[in-house]
Design an enzyme around this catalytic site. Structure first.
Site, PDB file in Angstrom:
ATOM      1  N   ASP A 233       0.863  -1.177   0.000  1.00  0.00           N
ATOM      2  CA  ASP A 233       0.000   0.000   0.000  1.00  0.00           C
ATOM      3  C   ASP A 233       0.909   1.241   0.000  1.00  0.00           C
ATOM      4  O   ASP A 233       2.143   1.152   0.125  1.00  0.00           O
ATOM      5  CB  ASP A 233      -0.975  -0.022   1.188  1.00  0.00           C
ATOM      6  CG  ASP A 233      -2.205   0.868   0.918  1.00  0.00           C
ATOM      7  OD1 ASP A 233      -2.164   1.669  -0.036  1.00  0.00           O
ATOM      8  OD2 ASP A 233      -3.200   0.751   1.654  1.00  0.00           O
TER       9      ASP A 233
HETATM   10  C1  NOJ Z   1      -4.064   3.948   0.248  1.00  0.00           C
HETATM   11  C2  NOJ Z   1      -5.229   3.019   0.342  1.00  0.00           C
HETATM   12  O1  NOJ Z   1      -5.151   2.264   1.534  1.00  0.00           O
HETATM   13  C3  NOJ Z   1      -5.325   2.064  -0.825  1.00  0.00           C
HETATM   14  O2  NOJ Z   1      -6.518   1.339  -0.703  1.00  0.00           O
HETATM   15  C4  NOJ Z   1      -5.234   2.813  -2.108  1.00  0.00           C
HETATM   16  O3  NOJ Z   1      -5.430   1.952  -3.210  1.00  0.00           O
HETATM   17  C5  NOJ Z   1      -3.875   3.505  -2.153  1.00  0.00           C
HETATM   18  N1  NOJ Z   1      -3.811   4.460  -1.061  1.00  0.00           N
HETATM   19  C6  NOJ Z   1      -3.605   4.214  -3.471  1.00  0.00           C
HETATM   20  O4  NOJ Z   1      -4.276   5.413  -3.526  1.00  0.00           O
END
Ligand code: NOJ
Length: 694
Positions: A233
Site C-alpha cells: 500500500d
Molecule cells: C491507500 C489506500 O489504503 C489504498 O486502498 C489505495 O489503493 C492507495 N492508497 C492508493 O491510492
C-alpha cells in the site's frame, strides 16, 4: 524497476526517467494524453522497451459511479456487481488505466472504521461472492483484452479488524479467525484469478502486513500457489520504520522485499536501497528475479508488450452506464422501516417536502473514492423528484447546509415547507468526506444537527420518510422512531436520485438486504451475526440487571444491563413492499456424507400485490465442533423474483466442503456430527431443520 510512483503531469524529467528505464508504473497519475505519451516513450525510447503500467483507485466506478461497495453488496446481485466493474474497466481502460486498486475485500465488523464503506461488509461468504464478481468484471474473459484491467485485491490481510475501528491501527486475529473469516474472500479471489494483491497498512499479530512472510510467502505463495504480483500500500514499506518493525529505510526495504512485496508503492526504499542490499548479500538476487518476473508476468498478461501504442482517448458516462448505475442503486437500497405501509407513495400525492442536507448534494451522494467522476453527471433525489412530479409539487428547504452543520437557522423554513406538504422526504446521512480512508468515527450518530432537524420536522405532524445516505451503519434510532419509514440507500452514486425516487413512489420495489449489522449503540460494537455462542447465551426473556441469589441466579448471561443485546437491524435484513412467506423446508436426506451432496429447499411465496425480488439465505451451524463455530454462518443465497401470488422452490446444494472450518491444528476439516440448517429471510429468522454429517 519495482516502483509505483505518482505523476501530476508528464514533465521532461519524468520523460528522461522513463527513457532511462527507471520507471515501471504510475499510481493515480496524469491525463490520458500523458499516459499515452509516457507509454510511447517506454515502448519506443527506453533501452528494454518494457511497457509502463498505470494503476488507479477505481473503487466503485470511474466516470459512472455505482453505489459504494457496502451498498453494492447489499444488492446480493453478483451479476450486476460484475457488470458495474466491467463498465468501470471499460471507462478506465479507454483512458489508459489497466490496473485498478480494488476490490477491497476486508471483512469489516466495526462501523467506526471509515473504510467499511469500501468493504462488502462483515461476512466472508458474501465478501467472497462480491469480490469475485468485481475481479471478473475488471479482468473480463482475458486480461489481455485492452478493455480489461488487473484487479488488486486488498488489503492483505486483516486491515478491517483495526483496533477500536481506528484506521491503520493494529489487528490481533487468532489464526482460526484469520483463516476462516478474513482470508476466505482473498482465497476466493485468488482462485478467480485476481492479478495483483495489495498489502495492508496494519500490523497483524505484531507483524506489519507489508513485511509479513507468514501472509505473503507461506499463505499466499506457498499454500495458495499465487503467481500474481504483490504491491505494497501507499508508502507502507517506509512505514515499517514508524511501525517499530524496521530500524531504518534500508531495513524496511529488506524486510518488505524478503517478505514478498514485489512492488513498492510511492515510497522509494527499494529504489534507494535494493542495490546495496543485494551487494551486501542481504537480499538474494534470486528473490529479485522472482519479483521482477511477477511484475513482468503481469505486464505480459495484460498484453502490454503486444498492443499498439495507445492513442489518448476519453470515456464518459453513457445512457447504458446510467441505466446500470440506476439498477444497482435501486437494488442496493434497504428498506429498514415502513410503518403502516406508508411507502410506496402514490404519484397522485399533492405535494412533497424535500428536506435535509443530502437531498441535492451531488458530491456527497457519490461517497468515497470518486477521483474521476464529475458532479455534473450526478442526478440527485431533488432533481429526480422534480422530474417525476413536476417542479410545483416539490417544495424544498435543506434545513442544514451539510451533514455536519449545527446551525439551526434553516429549521424554521424547513418546518414551514413540511407543514405545506402532504408528505415529507427527509434526506439525512453522512456527507462524502466523513467516510472512507482515515475517517474513523467514535460516535455513530447522525452528524451535526440532523437529529434535531428530524425532531422538528416530525413535530410538523406530516408523515415523514427518512432517506439515509451514509458510508457506514449509523445509530439514528431516535430519528427512526420519529419517522414512519426509513430507506437506507448508502452513498448510491451517479444515479442515486432516480433510483430513490422510483423506490419511494413504487416504480421499483426495495430488495436490498444488509450485509452488515446495525448496532443500537456504538457501545455494542463489534456486533455481527456470525458470533460464537457462549456458555451463557443471552435470552430475550432475561434482560436487565441480574437478579436472585447465589443458589438461584437469573440473568447471568452474556448481555448488557443498559441496552438490549440484539442489534437494531440484523445482517441479511431488509423489507419489501410485499410480504414473502417461507414454508416447507425439506432436506433430500437426513445425512450428508463426506463426498455426497444434500439438497436443502424451501418454498418462498409472494403474498402481496407487487412483483418483487427476495434474497433467500442459507445458514448452517454445527451443534458441536472442536473449534466453536458461529451461531449461524451464511453458506448460500438466491435472489429470486416473484410475481404477486407466485411461489418458487428455492434449492441449495450443500457439500461437506461447504461446512469446513479450521481445527486447532489449522487443518481445514468438515467434522462429522449434527448440523442445524436454516433457509431464511435474514440472519435471525427462518425455517430450521437438522442433518447429520457422516
Ligand atoms: C491507500 C489506500 O489504503 C489504498 O486502498 C489505495 O489503493 C492507495 N492508497 C492508493 O491510492
Amino acid at each position: 524497476m519495482s516502483q509505483s510512483t505518482s505523476m501530476a503531469s508528464l514533465s521532461e524529467s519524468i520523460k528522461a526517467e522513463i527513457r532511462s528505464g527507471r520507471w515501471g508504473s504510475f499510481l493515480n497519475a496524469g491525463s490520458p494524453a500523458d499516459r499515452a505519451e509516457a507509454q510511447r516513450i517506454a515502448l519506443k525510447e527506453s533501452r528494454l522497451g518494457i511497457p509502463l503500467l498505470f494503476g488507479r483507485d477505481v473503487i466503485h466506478g470511474y466516470h459512472t459511479i455505482f453505489p459504494i461497495p457496502l451498498g453494492q453488496a447489499a444488492s446480493w446481485d453478483p451479476e450486476l456487481i460484475e457488470q458495474a466493474a466491467r463498465t468501470a474497466a471499460i471507462e478506465a481502460s479507454t483512458e489508459g488505466i489497466r490496473w485498478a486498486f480494488a476490490p477491497m475485500i476486508d471483512i469489516a465488523r466495526d462501523p467506526r472504521w471509515g473504510r467499511i464503506a469500501e468493504s462488502p461488509g462483515e461476512d466472508p461468504y458474501i465478501a467472497s461472492v462480491a469480490g469475485v464478481a468485481v475481479v471478473r468484471g475488471f479482468q473480463g474473459a482475458s486480461l489481455a483484452n485492452p478493455s480489461s484491467v488487473a484487479a488488486s485485491i486488498k488489503h492483505f490481510a486483516g486491515y478491517g479488524a483495526a483496533e477500536a475501528g481506528r484506521d491503520y491501527a493494529s489487528t490481533w486475529i487468532p489464526e482460526v479467525l484469520l483463516r476462516d473469516v478474513y482470508l476466505r474472500p482473498f482465497q476466493a479471489c485468488v482462485e478467480a484469478g485476481a492479478a495483483t494483491v495489495m498489502t495492508a497498512f496494519s500490523a497483524l499479530n505484531g507483524v506489519p502486513a507489508t513485511g509479513n512472510p507468514f501472509l505473503l510467502r507461506q499463505i499466499l505463495r506457498s499454500e495458495w500457489k499465487y503467481d500474481g504480483m504483490v504491491v505494497s500500500d501507499y508508502t507502507a514499506v517506509k512505514e515499517l520504520v514508524p511501525h517499530g518493525y524496521a530500524s531504518d529505510d534500508a531495513d524496511a526495504a529488506r524486510l518488505a522485499f524478503r517478505a514478498g512485496v514485489d512492488m513498492e508503492m510511492v515510497s522509494t526504499t527499494y529504489y534507494d536501497h535494493l542495490k546495496s542490499l543485494i551487494a551486501s548479500g542481504q537480499v538474494p538476487l534470486a528473490e529479485v528475479d522472482d519479483a521482477v518476473r511477477n511484475i513482468l508476468r503481469l505486464k505480459y498478461r495484460l498484453g502490454l508488450f503486444d498492443q499498439p501504442i495507445p492513442a489518448p482517448a476519453h470515456s464518459a458516462v453513457t445512457p447504458e452506464s446510467r441505466a446500470l448505475a440506476q439498477r444497482l442503486a435501486t437494488e442496493s437500497a434497504v428498506l429498514l422501516k415502513n410503518d403502516g405501509n406508508l411507502l410506496p407513495l402514490a404519484e397522485t400525492v399533492g405535494s412533497v417536502a424535500v428536506i435535509g442536507p443530502l437531498a441535492d448534494s451531488p458530491v456527497d451522494q457519490m461517497g468515497t473514492w470518486v477521483m474521476d467522476a464529475r458532479p455534473e453527471d450526478v442526478r440527485t433525489p431533488f432533481a429526480a423528484l422534480r422530474q417525476m412530479l413536476g417542479d410545483a409539487r416539490v417544495l424544498y428547504a435543506p434545513g442544514l447546509k451539510n451533514s455536519r452543520d449545527t446551525d439551526p437557522s434553516g429549521f424554521e423554513a424547513a418546518v414551514n415547507v413540511a407543514r405545506r406538504a402532504d408528505v415529507v422526504l427527509l434526506f439525512l446521512g453522512e456527507e462524502q468526506i466523513l467516510s472512507g480512508e482515515a475517517r474513523s468515527r467514535a460516535f455513530l450518530d447522525l452528524p451535526g444537527a440532523q437529529a434535531a432537524l428530524a425532531a422538528e420536522i416530525a413535530g410538523a405532524g406530516k408523515p415523514v420518510v427518512a432517506i439515509i445516505q451514509a458510508g457506514r451503519p449509523l445509530t439514528f434510532h431516535q430519528t427512526a422512531s420519529q419517522v414512519r419509514a426509513v430507506l437506507w440507500s448508502f452513498h448510491p452514486g451517479t444515479m442515486g436520485g432516480p433510483a430513490i425516487a422510483d423506490l419511494l413512489f413504487g416504480r421499483a420495489v426495495p430488495s436490498g438486504k444488509l450485509t452488515v449489522t446495525f448496532p443500537r449503540t456504538v457501545g455494542q460494537v463489534p456486533i455481527y451475526y456470525a458470533h460464537l455462542s457462549t456458555g451463557r447465551p443471552a435470552s430475550l426473556s432475561e434482560l436487565g440487571i441480574p437478579m436472585g441469589n447465589p443458589t438461584n441466579p437469573t440473568g447471568y448471561t452474556s448481555k448488557y444491563i443498559d441496552v438490549d443485546f440484539t442489534p437494531v437491524y440484523p445482517f441479511g435484513y431488509g423489507l419489501s413492499y410485499t410480504e414473502f412467506t417461507y414454508s416447507n423446508l425439506r432436506l433430500s436426506n437426513s445425512a450428508l456424507t463426506q463426498d455426497g451432496a444434500l439438497i436443502v429447499s424451501a418454498d418462498v411465496s409472494n403474498g402481496g400485490q407487487r412483483a418483487a425480488a427476495e434474497v433467500v439465505q442459507l445458514y448452517v451451524h454445527p451443534v458441536a465442533a472442536s473449534v466453536v463455530q458461529p451461531v449461524r454462518l451464511l453458506k448460500g443465497f438466491r435472489r429470486v423474483s416473484l410475481k404477486p401470488g407466485e411461489t418458487q422452490t428455492v434449492r441449495f446444494t450443500l457439500r461437506a466442503a461447504d461446512l469446513s472450518f479450521h481445527n486447532q491444528q489449522m487443518q481445514l476439516v468438515a467434522e462429522p456430527g449434527r448440523y442445524q440448517v436454516w433457509i431464511a429471510p435474514d440472519s435471525v429468522r427462518g425455517l430450521e431443520s437438522e442433518f447429520i454429517l457422516r
